[in-house]
Design an enzyme around this catalytic site. Structure first.
Site, PDB file in Angstrom:
ATOM      1  CG  HIS A  61      -1.711   1.224   1.442  1.00  0.00           C
ATOM      2  ND1 HIS A  61      -3.044   1.305   1.143  1.00  0.00           N
ATOM      3  CD2 HIS A  61      -1.367   2.455   1.931  1.00  0.00           C
ATOM      4  CE1 HIS A  61      -3.498   2.518   1.425  1.00  0.00           C
ATOM      5  NE2 HIS A  61      -2.487   3.236   1.915  1.00  0.00           N
ATOM      6  CD  GLU A  62       1.691   3.600   3.712  1.00  0.00           C
ATOM      7  OE1 GLU A  62       1.981   4.672   3.140  1.00  0.00           O
ATOM      8  OE2 GLU A  62       0.638   3.452   4.355  1.00  0.00           O
ATOM      9  CG  HIS A 110       0.375   6.385  -0.468  1.00  0.00           C
ATOM     10  ND1 HIS A 110      -0.681   6.930  -1.171  1.00  0.00           N
ATOM     11  CD2 HIS A 110      -0.181   5.728   0.597  1.00  0.00           C
ATOM     12  CE1 HIS A 110      -1.815   6.633  -0.558  1.00  0.00           C
ATOM     13  NE2 HIS A 110      -1.545   5.891   0.502  1.00  0.00           N
TER      14      HIS A 110
END
Length: 434
Positions: free
Chosen positions: A24-25, A28
């Protein structure tokens, strides 16, 4: 051995959880760097740092509590109205705003003025914030499709598992026959457990769902071809009306609701069936809809969670679970008396479901979630375009920091809900086996 397998299941789930957070990170991080935003930190977990290493301008690390993760981007919020990063105030709400704004600039270095998050166009900020949840969605879809196509899932087949002796309304919830109960049509026609139904009224039978619909839509004589001992056998049956459980759009029973339909009197055998790509995509769509409906239903589950947390009520099987409850289920999967391949498939389904939940949850348009930042950037884009259309001055960046008091309230609600789920997971956990 059972304890060892239980621990193994927990370890596998925790590793899957950590990978999901890191994945997920990474969404980003990669998009932020692509748009030239400086990212000082990429962390998996919260709390004390267990390990970290700096590569280039970013510190990569793992923290002690695997309940999330974050990347730190410079300039998440624009300066205040006076152009300054920080201006102290005695107002507690203003203090929240200023503290959040200051945190976004605390690692500001010379040359960062053109590398601030808020200076990027709204569509770029939306991509950066959406990239994290999108990575979870990609992982969930990939795992779901892979499991459905490579491993298969337990599916009701067209092979007969049991044949009822008599006709009993399902609402009566009894198995034994009584005097006066008519013989079940399948039993009267000589159908046996192990028969595989090939045709119904001259139409080929390929799946249980379609066959079930045909049976329910038929009252009166019907021709059924079965395979018995490797050879086809034609049977003449006379279906009658009976009260049976209502089915939802996914073919699942609707608890407590009944309808009167055609009745044959058989139950299907279950088998592991691999799905082809169209079937897997269709089932994946059903899973997504079910996940969205489950998210909407969370507020209605709170009273049941409260009772379960205090040990005064039963825990529903579809009750929300936290990391502790999911880890327990992950351990339980590897103690089930099923083939090892299905243990792995079920564990992967659990990880995929966790990623789907992460995507849906993070897309809520509320700060401090990713969806809140997406909504803020979208609103900024809309009002800037509106001002340009009306030939008014550019209103400038939308100051998301002004929403921080609301974000703290939302965060407090989430924390309370997380603690409630944790208590329920410990006191009355969801179990796979009854």
């Amino acid at each position: 051995m059972t304890t060892l397998m239980f621990i193994l299941g927990i370890v596998i789930f925790v590793l899957g959880l950590l990978f999901s957070i890191a994945w997920h990170e990474l969404g980003h991080l990669s998009t932020a760097k692509m748009f030239g935003i400086r990212v000082p930190q990429y962390m998996v977990g919260f709390g004390p740092t267990l390990w970290s290493r700096r590569k280039g301008e970013t510190e990569y690390g793992i923290k002690a509590i695997p309940l999330g993760g974050y990347i730190r981007m410079i300039g998440m919020f624009p300066p205040g109205d006076d152009g300054r990063v920080r201006q102290r105030s005695t107002s507690p709400f203003r203090g929240m705003i200023e503290d959040a704004r200051a945190a976004a600039y605390e690692e500001l270095q010379p040359g960062d003025e053109k590398r601030l998050f808020y200076t990027r166009k709204p569509w770029k900020r939306i991509i950066v914030m959406f990239a994290g949840p999108a990575m979870n969605l990609i992982l969930a879809v990939g795992i779901f499709l892979g499991v459905l196509m490579a491993f298969g899932i337990p599916t009701s087949t067209t092979t007969v598992a049991t044949v009822q002796e008599c006709v009993v309304a399902q609402s009566e919830e009894r198995d034994e026959c009584r005097a006066g109960d008519p013989a079940a049509p399948a039993n009267e026609a000589g159908m046996l457990p192990g028969d595989t139904i090939l045709e119904f009224n001259g139409e080929p039978v390929t799946d249980w769902g379609t066959l079930q619909q045909d049976i329910r839509a038929t009252v009166g004589p019907a021709d059924i071809t079965v395979e018995r001992d490797g050879a086809p056998l034609d049977l003449r049956v006379n279906l009658i009306e009976n009260q049976v459980a209502k089915l939802d759009g996914n073919g699942e029973w609707v608890e407590g609701e009944y309808v009167t339909t055609g009745f044959l009197g058989i139950s299907p055998a279950s088998g592991i069936v691999k799905q082809d790509f169209p079937e897997a995509v269709d089932r994946m769509g059903d899973i997504m809809v079910t996940g969205f409906e489950a998210l909407l239903a969370v507020p209605s589950k709170v009273p049941g969670l409260w009772d379960a947390a205090w040990g005064v009520g039963e825990r529903d099987q579809d009750s929300p679970m936290g990391v502790v409850g999911a880890a327990r289920v992950g351990g339980e999967i590897f103690t089930l008396d099923i083939p090892a391949s299905q243990q792995v498939a079920t564990a992967l389904f659990l990880v995929a479901g966790f990623n789907l939940s992460l995507f849906l949850f993070n897309m809520l348009p509320l700060l401090p979630l990713d969806g809140g930042h997406i909504a803020g950037a979208g609103w900024e884009s809309a009002r800037r375009k509106g001002a340009k259309l009306l030939r008014r001055p550019d209103p400038g960046p939308f100051d998301v920091a002004r929403m921080m008091p609301v974000a703290y309230v939302v965060a407090a609600v989430f924390i309370c809900f997380t603690l409630l789920v944790l208590a329920a997971d410990i006191v009355t956990p969801v179990r796979l086996a009854g």
